[in-house]
Design an enzyme around this catalytic site. Structure first.
Site, PDB file in Angstrom:
ATOM      1  N   TYR A 147       0.823  -1.211   0.000  1.00 36.51           N
ATOM      2  CA  TYR A 147       0.000   0.000   0.000  1.00 36.51           C
ATOM      3  C   TYR A 147       0.856   1.261   0.000  1.00 36.51           C
ATOM      4  O   TYR A 147       0.426   2.305  -0.490  1.00 36.51           O
ATOM      5  CB  TYR A 147      -0.902   0.042   1.246  1.00 36.51           C
ATOM      6  N   LYS A 171       3.202 -15.415   2.266  1.00 40.56           N
ATOM      7  CA  LYS A 171       3.370 -16.137   0.997  1.00 40.56           C
ATOM      8  C   LYS A 171       4.867 -16.431   0.880  1.00 40.56           C
ATOM      9  O   LYS A 171       5.556 -15.985  -0.042  1.00 40.56           O
ATOM     10  CB  LYS A 171       2.836 -15.271  -0.163  1.00 40.56           C
ATOM     11  N   ASP A 199      -2.961 -18.363   0.476  1.00 34.17           N
ATOM     12  CA  ASP A 199      -3.975 -19.061  -0.325  1.00 34.17           C
ATOM     13  C   ASP A 199      -4.622 -20.178   0.492  1.00 34.17           C
ATOM     14  O   ASP A 199      -5.838 -20.373   0.463  1.00 34.17           O
ATOM     15  CB  ASP A 199      -3.393 -19.575  -1.655  1.00 34.17           C
ATOM     16  N   ASP A 209      -6.227  -7.139   4.146  1.00 35.22           N
ATOM     17  CA  ASP A 209      -7.370  -6.490   3.508  1.00 35.22           C
ATOM     18  C   ASP A 209      -8.298  -7.557   2.920  1.00 35.22           C
ATOM     19  O   ASP A 209      -9.512  -7.550   3.148  1.00 35.22           O
ATOM     20  CB  ASP A 209      -6.870  -5.546   2.407  1.00 35.22           C
ATOM     21  N   ASP A 216     -12.098  -9.115   4.542  1.00 33.38           N
ATOM     22  CA  ASP A 216     -13.399  -9.103   3.844  1.00 33.38           C
ATOM     23  C   ASP A 216     -13.973 -10.517   3.802  1.00 33.38           C
ATOM     24  O   ASP A 216     -15.170 -10.723   4.011  1.00 33.38           O
ATOM     25  CB  ASP A 216     -13.260  -8.568   2.406  1.00 33.38           C
TER      26      ASP A 216
END
Ligand code: IPM
Ligand code: MG
Length: 346
Positions: free
Chosen positions: A139, A185, A217, A241, A245
Site C-alpha cells: 500500500y 506467501k 492461499d 485487507d 473481507d
C-alpha cells in the site's frame, strides 16, 4: 474526565450509520455517566467537495487532538480523479496517525450461525481476531509508477515494522486462546520470508503461545472450511485487507464487522469494515451494526467503558437473534428502525 471524540461520517451510507450511532453513544453516556466532547469533520469525498482534498488539514488536526476517532465510510462513483480519491484520505490518516495495527474480530454468536453463507456446523464456535498490519507493505512501498504501458507497486517490509505488529498479535493471543496463525506467501515473496523469520524470532518471547504459519492461499481456504480453528491471525497489509473481507461475511454480512486501528500512542480509530455502499445510500437500508459494534470497541478501548460496551454488544446480538435486522441479514427493517430497537432495548 471528558473525552474528545472526532466523528468522520464520510460518504455514501457513512453519515446515516454515523448519526444514528452517535445518538446511541449519547444515550449510553447518560445511562453510564460518562462525558465526551464531539466534533464532526469532513473526510473522504465530501472533503474533496468542500476542501479540494480527502484529508484536509483541519480534519487531521482535530483527529490528532482526539482521544478517539469514529469513521463511517468513504468513497463513491462521484470521485473519479485517480490523483484525488477519497481512499487516499484513508491511507493518509492511517499513515499520519501511525495506525499500524488494525484489529478485525469475527464472531459467530450462538443463535446467529444460521445467517452464515457457510454450513452452520462449520461456523459454530467461530471467534477469531485478524490483526492486519496497516501502514506498510504494498500500500505504501516506494517506488510506485503508473503509465500507459507499465506499472509498478513495491512490497516492502522492515524487521521493525513486522516486529511491532507481531507483538500486538502475540499479546492479544496471550489474552485469548494462546493460538497465533501467521499468514504469508513465504514460498514466493521475499517480504514474506522476512515476515516468517521475524514472527519466529518474536515467538521466542512468547513460549506460551502456539504459532502456526499458513500460506495466504491456504488460509483463504481454511477460513471457509474450518473457521473455528482460528484464535488470532496476523498478516501483512494487503493479505489482511483481502482475508478480513472474506472473514467478515462468515457471520452473515459484511455489514456486521467492526474494526479498531491503533498506533504506538495516540488516538485510536474505529470504523466498520464495510465500504460506503453508494448504491443504497440515503435509502434507510444500510446495516448499522458494523458501526455500532465499532462504537462498542471504542467504548471499551478508548473510553474505558467496558460495561457500556458489553451492554451495547449484547443488545445488538440479541436483535440479530430475533431477526430484527436489515435486509442483508434477511430482516425486514430499515436503518432507522434498527436504531430505535437498539435504543429501546438499551
Ligand atoms: C479497508 C478498505 C481500504 C483498504 C480501502 C478503501 C483503501 O478496503 O479498510 O479494508 O484497502 O485498506
Ligand atoms: Mg478492505
Amino acid at each position: 474526565m471528558s473525552y474528545k471524540i472526532v466523528a468522520l461520517p464520510g460518504d455514501g451510507i457513512g453519515p446515516e450509520i454515523m448519526n444514528g450511532s452517535l445518538a446511541i453513544l449519547e444515550h449510553l453516556s447518560n445511562a453510564y455517566n460518562f462525558e465526551y466532547e464531539l466534533e464532526t469533520h469532513d473526510f473522504g469525498g465530501i472533503a474533496i467537495d468542500n476542501y479540494g482534498e480527502p484529508l484536509p488539514f483541519s480534519t487531521l488536526d482535530a483527529c490528532k487532538k482526539a482521544d478517539a476517532i469514529l469513521l463511517g465510510a468513504v468513497g463513491g462513483p462521484k470521485w473519479t480523479d485517480p490523483n484525488n480519491r477519497p481512499e487516499q484520505g484513508l491511507l493518509g490518516i492511517r499513515k499520519a496517525l501511525g495506525l499500524f495495527a488494525n484489529i478485525r474480530p469475527t464472531t459467530v454468536t450462538k443463535g446467529t450461525s444460521h445467517l452464515s453463507p457457510i454450513k452452520e456446523e462449520r461456523v459454530v464456535g467461530t471467534d477469531f481476531v485478524l490483526v492486519r498490519e496497516l501502514t506498510g507493505g504494498i500500500y505504501f512501498g516506494e517506488p510506485k509508477k503508473l503509465n500507459d504501458n507499465d506499472a509498478l507497486d513495491s512490497l516492502t517490509y522492515t524487521r521493525k515494522e513486522i516486529e511491532r505488529i507481531a507483538k500486538v498479535a502475540f499479546d492479544l493471543a496471550q489474552k485469548r486462546q494462546q493460538k497465533l496463525t501467521s499468514v504469508d506467501k513465504e514460498n514466493v515473496l521475499s517480504s514474506s520470508k522476512l515476515w516468517r523469520n521475524v514472527i519466529n524470532d518474536v515467538a521466542q518471547s512468547y513460549p506460551d503461545v502456539e504459532v502456526n504459519h499458513l500460506l495466504v492461499d491456504a488460509c483463504a481456504m481454511h477460513l471457509i472450511t474450518n473457521p473455528s480453528q482460528f484464535d488470532v491471525i496476523v498478516t501483512e497489509n494487503l493479505f489482511g485487507d483481502i482475508l478480513s473481507d472474506e472473514s467478515s461475511v462468515i457471520p452473515g454480512s459484511l455489514g456486521l464487522s467492526p474494526s479498531a486501528s491503533f498506533s504506538e500512542q495516540g488516538p485510536r480509530l474505529y470504523e466498520p469494515i464495510h465500504g460506503s455502499a453508494p448504491d443504497i445510500a440515503n435509502q434507510d437500508k444500510a446495516n448499522p451494526f458494523g458501526m455500532l459494534l465499532s462504537v462498542a470497541m471504542c467504548l471499551r478501548e478508548s473510553l474505558n467503558e467496558e460495561t457500556a460496551a458489553n451492554h451495547l454488544e449484547t443488545v445488538i446480538y440479541q436483535l440479530i437473534k430475533e431477526g430484527k435486522t436489515t435486509r442483508d441479514l434477511n430482516g425486514n427493517y430499515n436503518t432507522s428502525e434498527i436504531f430505535n430497537f437498539v435504543k429501546e432495548n438499551l
